[in-house]
Write an enzyme that holds these catalytic residues in place. Structure first.
Site, PDB file in Angstrom:
ATOM      1  N   ASP A  87       3.388  52.456  15.775  1.00 62.27           N
ATOM      2  CA  ASP A  87       2.886  52.316  17.303  1.00 62.27           C
ATOM      3  C   ASP A  87       3.913  53.108  18.231  1.00 62.27           C
ATOM      4  OD1 ASP A  87       5.176  50.772  16.713  1.00 62.27           O
ATOM      5  OD2 ASP A  87       4.282  48.954  17.286  1.00 62.27           O
TER       6      ASP A  87
ATOM      7  N   GLU B 272      -0.574  51.763   8.954  1.00 67.27           N
ATOM      8  CA  GLU B 272      -0.243  50.293   9.633  1.00 67.27           C
ATOM      9  C   GLU B 272      -1.022  50.321  10.791  1.00 67.27           C
ATOM     10  OE1 GLU B 272       3.558  49.071  11.896  1.00 67.27           O
ATOM     11  OE2 GLU B 272       3.896  48.454   9.935  1.00 67.27           O
TER      12      GLU B 272
ATOM     13  N   GLU C 191       4.365  49.695  22.715  1.00 69.49           N
ATOM     14  CA  GLU C 191       3.690  49.964  21.535  1.00 69.49           C
ATOM     15  C   GLU C 191       2.205  49.501  21.103  1.00 69.49           C
ATOM     16  OE1 GLU C 191       6.710  48.578  22.062  1.00 69.49           O
ATOM     17  OE2 GLU C 191       8.159  49.842  21.052  1.00 69.49           O
TER      18      GLU C 191
ATOM     19  N   HIS D 122      15.854  44.559  20.179  1.00 72.04           N
ATOM     20  CA  HIS D 122      16.078  46.003  20.676  1.00 72.04           C
ATOM     21  C   HIS D 122      14.697  46.389  21.526  1.00 72.04           C
ATOM     22  CE1 HIS D 122      13.248  46.856  17.285  1.00 72.04           C
ATOM     23  NE2 HIS D 122      12.728  47.821  17.886  1.00 72.04           N
TER      24      HIS D 122
ATOM     25  N   ARG E  52      11.910  46.938  24.081  1.00 74.84           N
ATOM     26  CA  ARG E  52      11.768  47.315  25.681  1.00 74.84           C
ATOM     27  C   ARG E  52      11.287  46.204  26.687  1.00 74.84           C
ATOM     28  NH1 ARG E  52      11.832  52.581  24.089  1.00 74.84           N
ATOM     29  NH2 ARG E  52      12.519  54.130  25.400  1.00 74.84           N
TER      30      ARG E  52
ATOM     31  N   HIS F 253      21.613  47.977  17.511  1.00 73.27           N
ATOM     32  CA  HIS F 253      20.938  49.278  17.701  1.00 73.27           C
ATOM     33  C   HIS F 253      21.575  50.129  19.007  1.00 73.27           C
ATOM     34  CE1 HIS F 253      17.261  51.614  19.456  1.00 73.27           C
ATOM     35  NE2 HIS F 253      16.655  51.291  18.376  1.00 73.27           N
TER      36      HIS F 253
END
Ligand code: UD1
Ligand code: UDP
Length: 383
Positions: free
Chosen positions: A98, A120, A134, A210, A212, A244
């Site tokens: 994604d 996936e 995503e 991490h 967004r 990250h």
């Protein structure tokens, strides 16, 4: 008969970890000519995966820049991939998951009328903005793809509800194939601090964060809750947090957690180190997608630092709990798992709703079936 030319495209750490066993599988099958193109949406975090799994891509677009925007990533990938497809014309392009690389990879292949396989496929929250971007990346790739490799039966049903029923295979998640190759008893960490941790005497909690959609206030709340947890359980708990490389995440994590003795803010780990760390840990607190799949397979409870998840299978199995991003809730649920052996025992059992380690074999078989090279589709994965 000519070999099928299959090009795998990926760019970030999780895509690389989950595509690596598939690149290997295609590489050893005589029916395929396997080519690999990385966008390098991530650079260092991608390169360590390529190194661990010994993959040398035929093409590397090297697009990463610090603090890149979604538009920059997407447009650089689109233009770069156009050039690659003009040089080689694969029979099939495989993208994973994604990310922006995934979406751009599928779109670039579609523009050249090259068949697309989506590894996936079919995970959904139903909320356009969560996970962001995503959820929409994955949905749009669902429209573009010819072949859909769903980890679970629930993912297949999600596609069916959108009218996508052709070329759909339930394969399990390739991440479980990857885990089978990385977790080893007696594993020695190259990150020395991890060899020194007292895994028996202390409760080692693995943390990552991490997403967004967590930038800003949610991430502040998460970091504050972790700080409170570290201070409240100074003698009992060690928080290990590989941070990250995103500047946003670095600032949020170091801002709140620097200077605490039982908080280990370390560089991102290699995939084998991360998997072996989780295998030795007490529990996992994360907003990562991949960790939600790996930790249950390793028998570790997971607290998901998000409002929802597109991976409900392990929640149903009782090993994952979605706690949201309110600091008070995060602290309370983590404290419960630390204090109450009964609460811990309920969540700490190994389940494998995401795969049986044979996803890559099924995907390779499904490709052969799709292209008429075999009469038999693979047996679907059943959890
Ligand atoms: C991306 C994916 C996300 C996935 C995550 C896995 C998108 C939109 N997001 O998010 O779905 O969960 O990867 O980690 O595709 N950076 C480095 N070196 C690296 C990697 C990143 O310095 O090796 C820094 C750069 O400053 C970069 C920033 O991290 O600008 C963010 O990277 P980016 O790929 O844009 O987003 P992620 O948050 O990593
Ligand atoms: N991972 C890793 N090193 C780390 C943190 C995570 O190798 O320091 C692995 C983790 O085991 C999993 C994958 O990276 O396989 C998940 O990637 P990430 O959390 O970045 O992305 P997501 O899965 O949320 O898209």
């Amino acid at each position: 008969m000519d070999k099928l030319k299959v090009m795998t495209i990926f760019g970030t750490r999780p895509e690389a970890i989950k595509m690596a066993p598939l690149v290997k599988e295609l590489g050893v099958r005589p029916e395929f000519e396997s080519l690999c193109c990385v966008t390098a949406q991530h650079r260092q975090m991608l390169d360590t995966v390529l190194d661990i799994f010994k993959i040398t891509p035929e093409f590397d677009l090297d697009i990463m820049e610090q603090g890149q925007t979604l538009s920059t990533i997407t447009s650089k990938c689109l233009l770069g991939l156009e050039g690659v497809f003009q040089q080689v014309r694969p029979d099939l392009v495989l993208v994973h998951g994604d990310t922006s690389t995934t979406f751009a990879g599928a779109l670039a292949a579609f523009y050249q009328q090259i068949a697309v396989g989506h590894v996936e496929a079919g995970l959904r929250t139903g909320d356009k903005y969560s996970p962001f971007p995503e959820e929409m990346n994955r949905s749009m790739v669902g429209r573009l793809a010819d072949l859909h490799f769903c980890p679970t039966e629930a993912n297949r049903r999600n596609l069916a509800a959108e009218g996508i029923a052709r070329g759909v295979f339930v394969t399990g998640n390739t991440v479980i194939d990857a885990l089978d190759t990385t977790v080893r008893p007696g594993f020695k960490f190259t990150t020395e601090a991890l060899n020194r941790l007292d895994y028996k005497g202390k409760k080692v909690v693995v943390v990552t964060c991490h997403r967004r959609e967590n930038y800003g206030e949610p991430m502040e709340e998460i970091m504050t809750a972790l700080r409170r947890l570290a201070l409240a359980y100074e003698e009992q708990v060690e928080l290990v947090y590989p941070v990250h490389l995103s500047p946003v995440v670095q600032k949020a994590a170091h801002g709140k957690l620097d200077g605490l003795e039982n908080v280990h803010l370390i560089d991102p780990l290699t995939a084998d180190e991360m998997h072996n760390l989780m295998a030795r840990s007490y529990m996992v607190m994360t907003d990562s997608g991949g960790l939600q799949e790996e930790a249950p397979a390793l028998g570790k409870p997971v607290l998901v630092l998000r409002r929802e998840t597109e991976r409900p299978e392990a929640v149903a199995a009782g090993t994952v709990r979605v706690v949201g991003t309110r600091g008070a809730d995060i602290f309370a649920m983590a404290a419960d798992l630390i204090d109450s052996p009964a609460a811990y025992a309920v969540m700490a059992h190994a389940v494998n709703p995401y795969g049986d380690g044979r996803a890559c074999r099924r995907i390779a078989d499904a490709i052969l079936y799709h292209f008429g090279r075999t009469d038999r589709p693979p047996e679907p994965f059943k959890s």
